[in-house]
Design a protein around this motif. Sequence first.
Motif, PDB file in Angstrom:
ATOM      1  N   TYR A 237       0.817  -1.223   0.000  1.00 21.25           N
ATOM      2  CA  TYR A 237       0.000   0.000   0.000  1.00 21.25           C
ATOM      3  C   TYR A 237       0.848   1.270   0.000  1.00 21.25           C
ATOM      4  O   TYR A 237       0.411   2.345   0.438  1.00 21.25           O
ATOM      5  CB  TYR A 237      -0.923   0.003   1.220  1.00 21.25           C
ATOM      6  N   SER A 239       1.579   3.252  -2.267  1.00 24.11           N
ATOM      7  CA  SER A 239       1.094   4.329  -3.126  1.00 24.11           C
ATOM      8  C   SER A 239      -0.112   5.060  -2.542  1.00 24.11           C
ATOM      9  O   SER A 239      -0.728   5.893  -3.218  1.00 24.11           O
ATOM     10  CB  SER A 239       0.727   3.764  -4.505  1.00 24.11           C
ATOM     11  N   ASP A 270      -6.958   5.722  -0.601  1.00 22.48           N
ATOM     12  CA  ASP A 270      -6.687   6.063  -2.002  1.00 22.48           C
ATOM     13  C   ASP A 270      -5.399   5.416  -2.489  1.00 22.48           C
ATOM     14  O   ASP A 270      -4.493   6.086  -3.007  1.00 22.48           O
ATOM     15  CB  ASP A 270      -6.621   7.583  -2.184  1.00 22.48           C
ATOM     16  N   VAL A 271      -5.307   4.103  -2.323  1.00 24.73           N
ATOM     17  CA  VAL A 271      -4.146   3.359  -2.809  1.00 24.73           C
ATOM     18  C   VAL A 271      -4.053   3.514  -4.328  1.00 24.73           C
ATOM     19  O   VAL A 271      -5.055   3.410  -5.032  1.00 24.73           O
ATOM     20  CB  VAL A 271      -4.249   1.874  -2.416  1.00 24.73           C
ATOM     21  N   GLY A 272      -2.849   3.770  -4.828  1.00 28.42           N
ATOM     22  CA  GLY A 272      -2.636   3.996  -6.248  1.00 28.42           C
ATOM     23  C   GLY A 272      -2.480   5.455  -6.608  1.00 28.42           C
ATOM     24  O   GLY A 272      -2.190   5.789  -7.755  1.00 28.42           O
ATOM     25  N   SER A 273      -2.613   6.347  -5.612  1.00 25.87           N
ATOM     26  CA  SER A 273      -2.522   7.780  -5.881  1.00 25.87           C
ATOM     27  C   SER A 273      -1.099   8.244  -6.166  1.00 25.87           C
ATOM     28  O   SER A 273      -0.891   9.209  -6.900  1.00 25.87           O
ATOM     29  CB  SER A 273      -3.094   8.575  -4.703  1.00 25.87           C
ATOM     30  N   ALA A 275       2.405   7.602  -7.904  1.00 21.50           N
ATOM     31  CA  ALA A 275       2.843   6.841  -9.071  1.00 21.50           C
ATOM     32  C   ALA A 275       4.083   5.996  -8.785  1.00 21.50           C
ATOM     33  O   ALA A 275       4.905   6.331  -7.936  1.00 21.50           O
ATOM     34  CB  ALA A 275       3.129   7.798 -10.233  1.00 21.50           C
ATOM     35  N   ASN A 276       4.200   4.877  -9.516  1.00 22.41           N
ATOM     36  CA  ASN A 276       5.398   4.018  -9.516  1.00 22.41           C
ATOM     37  C   ASN A 276       5.683   3.363  -8.171  1.00 22.41           C
ATOM     38  O   ASN A 276       6.829   3.024  -7.874  1.00 22.41           O
ATOM     39  CB  ASN A 276       6.627   4.819  -9.965  1.00 22.41           C
ATOM     40  N   SER A 279       0.807  -0.851  -5.492  1.00 21.45           N
ATOM     41  CA  SER A 279      -0.576  -0.356  -5.402  1.00 21.45           C
ATOM     42  C   SER A 279      -1.572  -1.494  -5.519  1.00 21.45           C
ATOM     43  O   SER A 279      -2.469  -1.461  -6.362  1.00 21.45           O
ATOM     44  CB  SER A 279      -0.835   0.686  -6.490  1.00 21.45           C
ATOM     45  N   ALA A 282      -5.516  -0.940  -6.163  1.00 22.42           N
ATOM     46  CA  ALA A 282      -5.534   0.485  -6.478  1.00 22.42           C
ATOM     47  C   ALA A 282      -6.951   1.018  -6.619  1.00 22.42           C
ATOM     48  O   ALA A 282      -7.821   0.376  -7.189  1.00 22.42           O
ATOM     49  CB  ALA A 282      -4.745   0.740  -7.761  1.00 22.42           C
ATOM     50  N   GLY A 283      -7.156   2.189  -6.069  1.00 20.75           N
ATOM     51  CA  GLY A 283      -8.452   2.842  -6.125  1.00 20.75           C
ATOM     52  C   GLY A 283      -9.256   2.675  -4.864  1.00 20.75           C
ATOM     53  O   GLY A 283     -10.225   3.405  -4.627  1.00 20.75           O
TER      54      GLY A 283
END
Length: 384
Positions: A237, A239, A270-273, A275-276, A279, A282-283
């Motif tokens: 997690y 990201s 807000d996992v994936g927020s 970058a790189n 994630s 994500a979302g």
Amino acid sequence: MKKTLVAAAVPLMFSTLAHAQSSVTLYGLFDVGLVYTNNAAGHSQFMATSGNINGSRWGLKGSEDLGGGVQALFRLENGFSAMTGRLGQGGAEFGRQAYVGLSTSKLGTVTMGRQYDSVTDYTYMFEAADIWAPYYFAHPGDLDNGAGGNRVNNAVKYASKSYGGFTFGGLYSFGGVAGEFSRNQVWSVGANYQRGPLAVGAAYVNARDPNFSYFGNNPNSSTTASNMTASTVYSGYASAKTMQIVTAGVSYKLGKATLAGMYSNTQFKDVGSLANLPSVGAGGSAKFHNAEASVTYQLTPALLLGASYDYLKGYGINEAHYQQGAIGAVYLLSKRTDVFADVGYQHASGTDSTGHPAVANLTSVSASSTSNQVLAVVGLRHRF
């Protein structure tokens, strides 16, 4: 005449300064031990370790009386490995604490620097890993910072004086990113009440961009990659845009026994927020309930016994379960020196933050290759 007045004033000035100066104290702690783990990355492991129950450290603290109930104060605290001499906290010279501030007898204390957040300040005393158990038996991954593994940089902190046993305070950390006031910011609030045999406390932490602001604030931290690799409980997690922690605890002393309980809820939102970075899911948001119950018993003035049970449940993105138990003993050889022995067990099930079947992963130990992990430690602590 002028030379005579100056000559008379100089010793008077230094006399006044010497009177105003209070004290500077050098202090420290060594914690060394031998650790056995039945399964670390698929193999049994023996280690000589530093920083088991407490991190090995040395520090300087001091204060100066400014008059009118006002004091200037400071603390510099270095963490290190007593086994290798290496700096702790990712290579920070004063990675444990580094702050300066002012304290008043009427209003409380304001400090600025690298400091603990409100979870550590107001609820640490309810977790076994802060009292008698080693850091290995902190809440899985120490994801709620209940055992104080994370500090906060660039922080301004307020701590109240005690009002009949009630204290409160808060912290704000400036992100320091031009044009983005909220990026990398951390803030927290907490309160605690202690009166007679009863103690209760609660705290809240909010960290934006936690991979960099909360887990990645040491000299060796990455500014682009994941800094959340220490535990499979949360490594997927990194990201997340925001990390939120809520803790509450209570303890009660009954004769020689002290009963304690602690609850926390930790969320990676807000996992994936970012970058790189890892994630998984994500979302969405990854959330964890954690509950611990423990008891300590002062069998003799020199011998303290302890036992604890902890349960962590993940929900939201993935559902993982971690059950953990520990028992231990601390024996005082003197007021400054003690020996200790502890053993603990963790069982994992469900799906962890990496999206794989959960494996046992005691805090600061390599993950097991199975759902179970056992660790035993014997050690020595000395304070100066």
